[in-house]
Scaffold this motif. Sequence first.
Motif, PDB file in Angstrom:
ATOM      1  N   ARG A 277       6.013   5.285   5.331  1.00 29.25           N
ATOM      2  CA  ARG A 277       5.832   6.689   4.956  1.00 29.25           C
ATOM      3  C   ARG A 277       6.857   7.586   5.631  1.00 29.25           C
ATOM      4  N   ALA A 280       9.216   8.327   3.175  1.00 25.90           N
ATOM      5  CA  ALA A 280       8.651   8.888   1.946  1.00 25.90           C
ATOM      6  C   ALA A 280       8.935  10.373   1.801  1.00 25.90           C
ATOM      7  N   TRP A 293      10.628   7.273  -8.441  1.00 24.53           N
ATOM      8  CA  TRP A 293       9.541   6.689  -7.647  1.00 24.53           C
ATOM      9  C   TRP A 293       9.328   7.468  -6.353  1.00 24.53           C
ATOM     10  N   LEU A 295       6.614   7.353  -2.718  1.00 27.44           N
ATOM     11  CA  LEU A 295       5.637   6.559  -1.979  1.00 27.44           C
ATOM     12  C   LEU A 295       4.396   7.403  -1.725  1.00 27.44           C
ATOM     13  N   TRP A 305       3.781   2.681  -4.572  1.00 29.26           N
ATOM     14  CA  TRP A 305       4.800   3.522  -5.182  1.00 29.26           C
ATOM     15  C   TRP A 305       4.328   3.991  -6.557  1.00 29.26           C
ATOM     16  N   TYR A 306       4.606   5.268  -6.856  1.00 25.16           N
ATOM     17  CA  TYR A 306       4.162   5.918  -8.095  1.00 25.16           C
ATOM     18  C   TYR A 306       5.373   6.496  -8.805  1.00 25.16           C
ATOM     19  N   HIS A 307       5.462   6.268 -10.124  1.00 25.88           N
ATOM     20  CA  HIS A 307       6.584   6.800 -10.897  1.00 25.88           C
ATOM     21  C   HIS A 307       6.170   8.108 -11.556  1.00 25.88           C
ATOM     22  N   THR A 313       2.468   2.352 -11.341  1.00 29.97           N
ATOM     23  CA  THR A 313       2.300   2.133  -9.902  1.00 29.97           C
ATOM     24  C   THR A 313       2.661   0.695  -9.566  1.00 29.97           C
ATOM     25  N   ALA A 317       8.415  -2.122  -2.998  1.00 30.38           N
ATOM     26  CA  ALA A 317       9.401  -1.040  -3.052  1.00 30.38           C
ATOM     27  C   ALA A 317      10.311  -1.193  -4.269  1.00 30.38           C
ATOM     28  N   TRP A 321      15.206   1.866  -3.048  1.00 28.46           N
ATOM     29  CA  TRP A 321      14.401   2.670  -2.125  1.00 28.46           C
ATOM     30  C   TRP A 321      14.932   2.610  -0.696  1.00 28.46           C
TER      31      TRP A 321
END
Length: 322
Positions: A277, A280, A293, A295, A305-307, A313, A317, A321
């Motif tokens: 994080r 992130a 993406w 985090l 990870w979320y787009h 999801t 990684a 990233w």
Amino acid sequence: AKPHNKARATAAKMRVRTVLPFLHAIAATATPRTADSYANITGVPLWGQQHYVNGYRCADGTEVPRARVNDDACDCRDGGDEPGTSACAGRQQFFWCAADRRFIPSSRVGDGVVDCCDGADETMRAAPPTGPRLMPRCPASHDEVSTFQKGAARRRERFGGRTISDALSGQCVEKTFTPFTYVLCFGSRAEQREGGERRSLGDARAFDTVSRTWRHEGGDACPGDVARSATVEIECSAGPSDYEILAVDEVSMCVYHIRVASPAGCDEARREELGPRLDAVEDDGSPRIVNGWLLTRGERGEGMWYHVGTAATQLFAPEGWF
């Protein structure tokens, strides 16, 4: 590149050697698990989960089977078998709110009022919780990271590479919560004052580096000839104070929990807790987005990870990233 960006990139590469294999292993299972689910005992922080894998061993040696942990019946005199219920309230028990990283007294578990920001302390109730503190907002991930980044910088400036214990020992602080004033000398003594009366909350024992706490024992006697005691927890803070008492809770009669904020708490152990994080967010605290993406955290607190474009999801990684 700026020197601090090079250091950040190096640190990220070092973490990926351990973080990515772990996340890939999670993704390969049918039911993804969080980092602390090897025991998955409600009310217990990550560092205490190992004590519950095969049940729980009471302080007097009594073995409590796993099925009787958190069953709302107090089996241990020390209350350790009920970390997720209020069955052993009054026996120096605390409930760990994982989402907002703090302890609350076990007496507040299942009382109909939400204390943890995600409502974890009320999930075992049959009836929905009510009350003025219903569902407080959980702190955002980038807020935690921003606090750590600022606190770590101040820690280097004020304390150098010293441990929490070395940085704070010998320093004293006081705070008034009417009608009491609390005086705390780190690594030494804790005291409660009311008017002209002074009550010792005990002398400090060795500092616990895992939980970041000093345990104070042997204070002045309470009714029933019970010695006062206290736990002093050090939390990561960006300052501006070098140390400040945030709150004092009397979790049971003459047993106190004292929360202290200090940049000294922004140490390497806290860095490891935040893990990926730290990568992130950008330096200004805004979310870091790479190829769409970002985090974030899953429903149980696991890193994922979320787009932002597709809402996809994944637990490993994405390319680029690190």
